[in-house]
Design an enzyme around this catalytic site. Structure first.
Site, PDB file in Angstrom:
ATOM      1  N   ASN A   1      15.983  19.895  44.613  1.00 19.96           N
ATOM      2  CA  ASN A   1      16.922  20.654  45.448  1.00 19.96           C
ATOM      3  C   ASN A   1      17.519  19.770  46.543  1.00 19.96           C
ATOM      4  O   ASN A   1      18.720  19.859  46.828  1.00 19.96           O
ATOM      5  CB  ASN A   1      16.238  21.886  46.050  1.00 19.96           C
ATOM      6  CG  ASN A   1      16.114  23.014  45.045  1.00 19.96           C
ATOM      7  OD1 ASN A   1      17.110  23.655  44.704  1.00 19.96           O
ATOM      8  ND2 ASN A   1      14.912  23.225  44.537  1.00 19.96           N
TER       9      ASN A   1
ATOM     10  N   MET B   1       5.470  23.415  50.628  1.00 19.77           N
ATOM     11  CA  MET B   1       4.396  24.278  50.133  1.00 19.77           C
ATOM     12  C   MET B   1       3.390  24.716  51.189  1.00 19.77           C
ATOM     13  O   MET B   1       2.292  25.149  50.857  1.00 19.77           O
ATOM     14  CB  MET B   1       3.676  23.590  48.965  1.00 19.77           C
ATOM     15  CG  MET B   1       4.562  23.364  47.745  1.00 19.77           C
ATOM     16  SD  MET B   1       5.447  24.834  47.179  1.00 19.77           S
ATOM     17  CE  MET B   1       4.080  25.760  46.491  1.00 19.77           C
TER      18      MET B   1
ATOM     19  N   HIS C   1      13.111  30.515  46.979  1.00 14.92           N
ATOM     20  CA  HIS C   1      11.908  30.997  46.326  1.00 14.92           C
ATOM     21  C   HIS C   1      12.210  31.241  44.859  1.00 14.92           C
ATOM     22  O   HIS C   1      13.234  31.854  44.528  1.00 14.92           O
ATOM     23  CB  HIS C   1      11.423  32.292  47.001  1.00 14.92           C
ATOM     24  CG  HIS C   1      10.183  32.830  46.368  1.00 14.92           C
ATOM     25  ND1 HIS C   1       8.949  32.262  46.580  1.00 14.92           N
ATOM     26  CD2 HIS C   1       9.988  33.836  45.494  1.00 14.92           C
ATOM     27  CE1 HIS C   1       8.048  32.921  45.875  1.00 14.92           C
ATOM     28  NE2 HIS C   1       8.659  33.884  45.209  1.00 14.92           N
TER      29      HIS C   1
ATOM     30  N   LEU D   1       4.039  28.707  57.131  1.00 13.79           N
ATOM     31  CA  LEU D   1       4.353  28.364  58.525  1.00 13.79           C
ATOM     32  C   LEU D   1       3.953  29.507  59.457  1.00 13.79           C
ATOM     33  O   LEU D   1       4.172  30.681  59.144  1.00 13.79           O
ATOM     34  CB  LEU D   1       5.850  28.061  58.647  1.00 13.79           C
ATOM     35  CG  LEU D   1       6.273  26.839  57.816  1.00 13.79           C
ATOM     36  CD1 LEU D   1       7.778  26.833  57.578  1.00 13.79           C
ATOM     37  CD2 LEU D   1       5.821  25.548  58.486  1.00 13.79           C
TER      38      LEU D   1
ATOM     39  N   GLN E   1      19.667  26.996  38.150  1.00 11.46           N
ATOM     40  CA  GLN E   1      20.298  27.941  39.073  1.00 11.46           C
ATOM     41  C   GLN E   1      20.020  27.582  40.540  1.00 11.46           C
ATOM     42  O   GLN E   1      20.894  27.719  41.393  1.00 11.46           O
ATOM     43  CB  GLN E   1      19.807  29.366  38.781  1.00 11.46           C
ATOM     44  CG  GLN E   1      20.460  29.988  37.563  1.00 11.46           C
ATOM     45  CD  GLN E   1      21.885  30.400  37.874  1.00 11.46           C
ATOM     46  OE1 GLN E   1      22.772  29.562  38.100  1.00 11.46           O
ATOM     47  NE2 GLN E   1      22.141  31.704  37.894  1.00 11.46           N
ATOM     48  N   GLU E   2      18.809  27.108  40.826  1.00 12.23           N
ATOM     49  CA  GLU E   2      18.487  26.713  42.207  1.00 12.23           C
ATOM     50  C   GLU E   2      19.485  25.683  42.724  1.00 12.23           C
ATOM     51  O   GLU E   2      19.952  25.758  43.862  1.00 12.23           O
ATOM     52  CB  GLU E   2      17.062  26.125  42.283  1.00 12.23           C
ATOM     53  CG  GLU E   2      15.977  27.142  42.046  1.00 12.23           C
ATOM     54  CD  GLU E   2      14.578  26.619  42.361  1.00 12.23           C
ATOM     55  OE1 GLU E   2      14.447  25.615  43.080  1.00 12.23           O
ATOM     56  OE2 GLU E   2      13.604  27.236  41.887  1.00 12.23           O
TER      57      GLU E   2
ATOM     58  N   ASN F   1      14.759  29.222  52.999  1.00 15.63           N
ATOM     59  CA  ASN F   1      13.882  28.796  51.899  1.00 15.63           C
ATOM     60  C   ASN F   1      14.514  29.205  50.583  1.00 15.63           C
ATOM     61  O   ASN F   1      15.305  30.153  50.532  1.00 15.63           O
ATOM     62  CB  ASN F   1      12.524  29.505  52.051  1.00 15.63           C
ATOM     63  CG  ASN F   1      11.553  29.161  50.920  1.00 15.63           C
ATOM     64  OD1 ASN F   1      11.398  27.985  50.561  1.00 15.63           O
ATOM     65  ND2 ASN F   1      10.916  30.166  50.362  1.00 15.63           N
TER      66      ASN F   1
ATOM     67  N   ASP G   1       7.819  35.166  52.200  1.00 15.13           N
ATOM     68  CA  ASP G   1       8.791  35.463  51.147  1.00 15.13           C
ATOM     69  C   ASP G   1       9.409  36.860  51.298  1.00 15.13           C
ATOM     70  O   ASP G   1       9.813  37.475  50.301  1.00 15.13           O
ATOM     71  CB  ASP G   1       8.153  35.324  49.752  1.00 15.13           C
ATOM     72  CG  ASP G   1       7.657  33.918  49.474  1.00 15.13           C
ATOM     73  OD1 ASP G   1       8.266  32.960  49.980  1.00 15.13           O
ATOM     74  OD2 ASP G   1       6.655  33.773  48.747  1.00 15.13           O
TER      75      ASP G   1
HETATM   76  N1  NHR Z   1       6.258  30.552  56.040  1.00 12.83           N
HETATM   77  C1  NHR Z   1       6.536  31.777  56.493  1.00 12.83           C
HETATM   78  N2  NHR Z   1       6.028  32.146  57.670  1.00 12.83           N
HETATM   79  N3  NHR Z   1       7.320  32.649  55.814  1.00 12.83           N
HETATM   80  C2  NHR Z   1       7.824  32.294  54.619  1.00 12.83           C
HETATM   81  O1  NHR Z   1       8.585  33.158  53.970  1.00 12.83           O
HETATM   82  C3  NHR Z   1       7.546  31.019  54.078  1.00 12.83           C
HETATM   83  C4  NHR Z   1       6.750  30.154  54.838  1.00 12.83           C
HETATM   84  C5  NHR Z   1       6.409  28.882  54.350  1.00 12.83           C
HETATM   85  C6  NHR Z   1       6.841  28.479  53.112  1.00 12.83           C
HETATM   86  C7  NHR Z   1       7.963  28.932  50.943  1.00 12.83           C
HETATM   87  C8  NHR Z   1       7.103  29.737  49.980  1.00 12.83           C
HETATM   88  C9  NHR Z   1       7.735  30.073  48.664  1.00 12.83           C
HETATM   89  O2  NHR Z   1       8.943  30.010  48.499  1.00 12.83           O
HETATM   90  C10 NHR Z   1       7.618  29.344  52.329  1.00 12.83           C
HETATM   91  C11 NHR Z   1       7.995  30.595  52.817  1.00 12.83           C
HETATM   92  C12 NHR Z   1       3.762  28.025  50.197  1.00 12.83           C
HETATM   93  C13 NHR Z   1       2.865  29.062  49.990  1.00 12.83           C
HETATM   94  C14 NHR Z   1       1.385  28.831  50.016  1.00 12.83           C
HETATM   95  O3  NHR Z   1       0.618  29.710  49.686  1.00 12.83           O
HETATM   96  C15 NHR Z   1       3.389  30.316  49.764  1.00 12.83           C
HETATM   97  C16 NHR Z   1       4.761  30.521  49.765  1.00 12.83           C
HETATM   98  C17 NHR Z   1       5.643  29.471  49.984  1.00 12.83           C
HETATM   99  C18 NHR Z   1       5.137  28.218  50.198  1.00 12.83           C
HETATM  100  N4  NHR Z   1       0.916  27.640  50.449  1.00 12.83           N
HETATM  101  C19 NHR Z   1      -0.496  27.265  50.567  1.00 12.83           C
HETATM  102  C20 NHR Z   1      -0.899  27.260  52.064  1.00 12.83           C
HETATM  103  O4  NHR Z   1      -2.112  27.455  52.323  1.00 12.83           O
HETATM  104  C21 NHR Z   1      -0.742  25.887  50.033  1.00 12.83           C
HETATM  105  C22 NHR Z   1      -0.427  25.777  48.579  1.00 12.83           C
HETATM  106  C23 NHR Z   1      -0.396  24.323  48.092  1.00 12.83           C
HETATM  107  O5  NHR Z   1      -0.552  23.382  48.889  1.00 12.83           O
HETATM  108  O6  NHR Z   1      -0.156  24.160  46.887  1.00 12.83           O
HETATM  109  O7  NHR Z   1      -0.052  26.992  52.937  1.00 12.83           O
HETATM  110  O8  NHR Z   1       6.999  30.462  47.711  1.00 12.83           O
HETATM  111  C1  GAR Z   2      11.495  24.861  43.456  1.00 13.46           C
HETATM  112  O1  GAR Z   2      11.452  25.489  42.198  1.00 13.46           O
HETATM  113  C2  GAR Z   2      11.321  25.880  44.550  1.00 13.46           C
HETATM  114  O2  GAR Z   2      11.897  27.110  44.239  1.00 13.46           O
HETATM  115  C3  GAR Z   2       9.829  25.986  44.586  1.00 13.46           C
HETATM  116  O3  GAR Z   2       9.361  24.682  44.404  1.00 13.46           O
HETATM  117  C4  GAR Z   2      10.290  23.956  43.620  1.00 13.46           C
HETATM  118  C5  GAR Z   2      10.626  22.669  44.328  1.00 13.46           C
HETATM  119  O4  GAR Z   2      11.373  21.841  43.497  1.00 13.46           O
HETATM  120  N1  GAR Z   2       9.386  26.484  45.838  1.00 13.46           N
HETATM  121  C6  GAR Z   2       8.239  27.088  45.973  1.00 13.46           C
HETATM  122  O5  GAR Z   2       7.521  27.391  45.036  1.00 13.46           O
HETATM  123  C7  GAR Z   2       7.867  27.382  47.379  1.00 13.46           C
HETATM  124  N2  GAR Z   2       6.555  27.913  47.412  1.00 13.46           N
HETATM  125  P1  GAR Z   2      12.048  20.522  44.066  1.00 13.46           P
HETATM  126  O6  GAR Z   2      10.995  19.793  44.875  1.00 13.46           O
HETATM  127  O7  GAR Z   2      12.413  19.753  42.832  1.00 13.46           O
HETATM  128  O8  GAR Z   2      13.225  20.924  44.891  1.00 13.46           O
END
Ligand code: NHR
Ligand code: GAR
Length: 223
Positions: free
Chosen positions: A18, A94, A113, A97, A177-178, A111, A149
């Site tokens: 992305n 990942m 998703h 926050l 699509q992303e 973000n 999310d």
């Molecule tokens: N933070 C907030 N407060 N709100 C959102 O909507 C967020 C966010 C941080 C990241 C992206 C998200 C996604 O698109 C995102 C949205 C990571 C996790 C997760 O569980 C969940 C959702 C998203 C990103 N992370 C684990 C953690 O403990 C670690 C997982 C790993 O390292 O593989 O942070 O899906």
């Molecule tokens: C993307 O598919 C995005 O939607 C997803 O990770 C990929 C990153 O790809 N995001 C999440 O799952 C957030 N939790 P990229 O590093 O090639 O852009």
């Protein structure tokens, strides 16, 4: 393109495809952004290589160096604010926050998703979509709010699910699509067409009651 480009910071954890779409749009002149820095929580993220190749400053902030989420988020915020972006873009970042971080960037943090929100919040979305037997899947660009999310959606990119899909084939179609919808959403923000007010996203001053969809093959200029 008129006016000065929007200063942005992109946060990544992985491949950075992305991020590459933003770099390509910037280089082609279709995306008026100034990518001030790319920050990764993972030193091995391939997106850092993409940034370096494009001449963009990179930083690594490993979460393991910090005792708590709050301490990490504090350091991340300092690192971001050093380059004074008007928009912070999560692109495969990942780490969840904390509320303090999210509130600091209210309306300036987005973000992508990999699902058609509100379906399939959280992780492993492609596998879960296949297990649920949905006929349509895709991705959503949304403003980030403290609730994971669950922030207001700006635009969605649907894809059809095929009978013979596995999580990987489906993920590839969603990625296509992303790379179309994320630059579109960022362009709208750069042009001042999209904003968050309260808990809703607005496009051209109109509340987005249902998010606009960019169908596969549809020209982004038609939205
Ligand atoms: N933070 C907030 N407060 N709100 C959102 O909507 C967020 C966010 C941080 C990241 C992206 C998200 C996604 O698109 C995102 C949205 C990571 C996790 C997760 O569980 C969940 C959702 C998203 C990103 N992370 C684990 C953690 O403990 C670690 C997982 C790993 O390292 O593989 O942070 O899906
Ligand atoms: C993307 O598919 C995005 O939607 C997803 O990770 C990929 C990153 O790809 N995001 C999440 O799952 C957030 N939790 P990229 O590093 O090639 O852009």
């Amino acid at each position: 393109m008129t006016g000065s480009p929007l200063p942005v910071v992109v946060l990544i954890s992985g491949s950075g495809s992305n991020l590459q779409a933003f770099i390509d749009g910037r280089d082609e002149g279709s995306l008026p952004i100034d990518i001030r820095a790319v920050i990764s929580n993972k030193p091995e993220a391939y997106g850092l290589v993409r940034a370096e190749q494009a001449g963009i400053p990179t930083r690594v902030l490993p979460h393991r160096d910090f005792d708590s989420r709050e301490a990490y988020d504090e350091a991340l915020r300092a690192m971001i604010d050093e380059v004074a972006p008007e928009l912070v873009i999560l692109a495969g970042f990942m780490r969840i926050l904390s509320t303090g971080f999210v509130d600091h960037y209210q309306g300036r943090l987005i973000n992508i998703h990999p699902s058609l929100l509100p379906a399939f919040r959280g992780l492993d979305t492609h596998q879960r979509a296949l297990a649920a037997g949905v006929r349509e899947h895709g991705c959503s660009v949304h403003f980030v709010t403290p609730d994971l999310d669950a922030g207001p959606v700006i635009v969605q990119g649907p894809v059809a699910v095929h009978d013979n899909d596995d999580p990987q084939s489906l993920a590839e179609r969603v990625h296509g699509q992303e790379h179309r919808v994320y630059p579109l959403a960022v362009r709208w923000l750069a042009e001042g067409r999209v904003e968050m007010r309260g808990e809703r996203a607005y496009l051209d001053g109109m509340p987005l009651v249902t998010a606009p969809r960019l169908e596969p093959g549809q020209d982004p200029g038609t939205l």
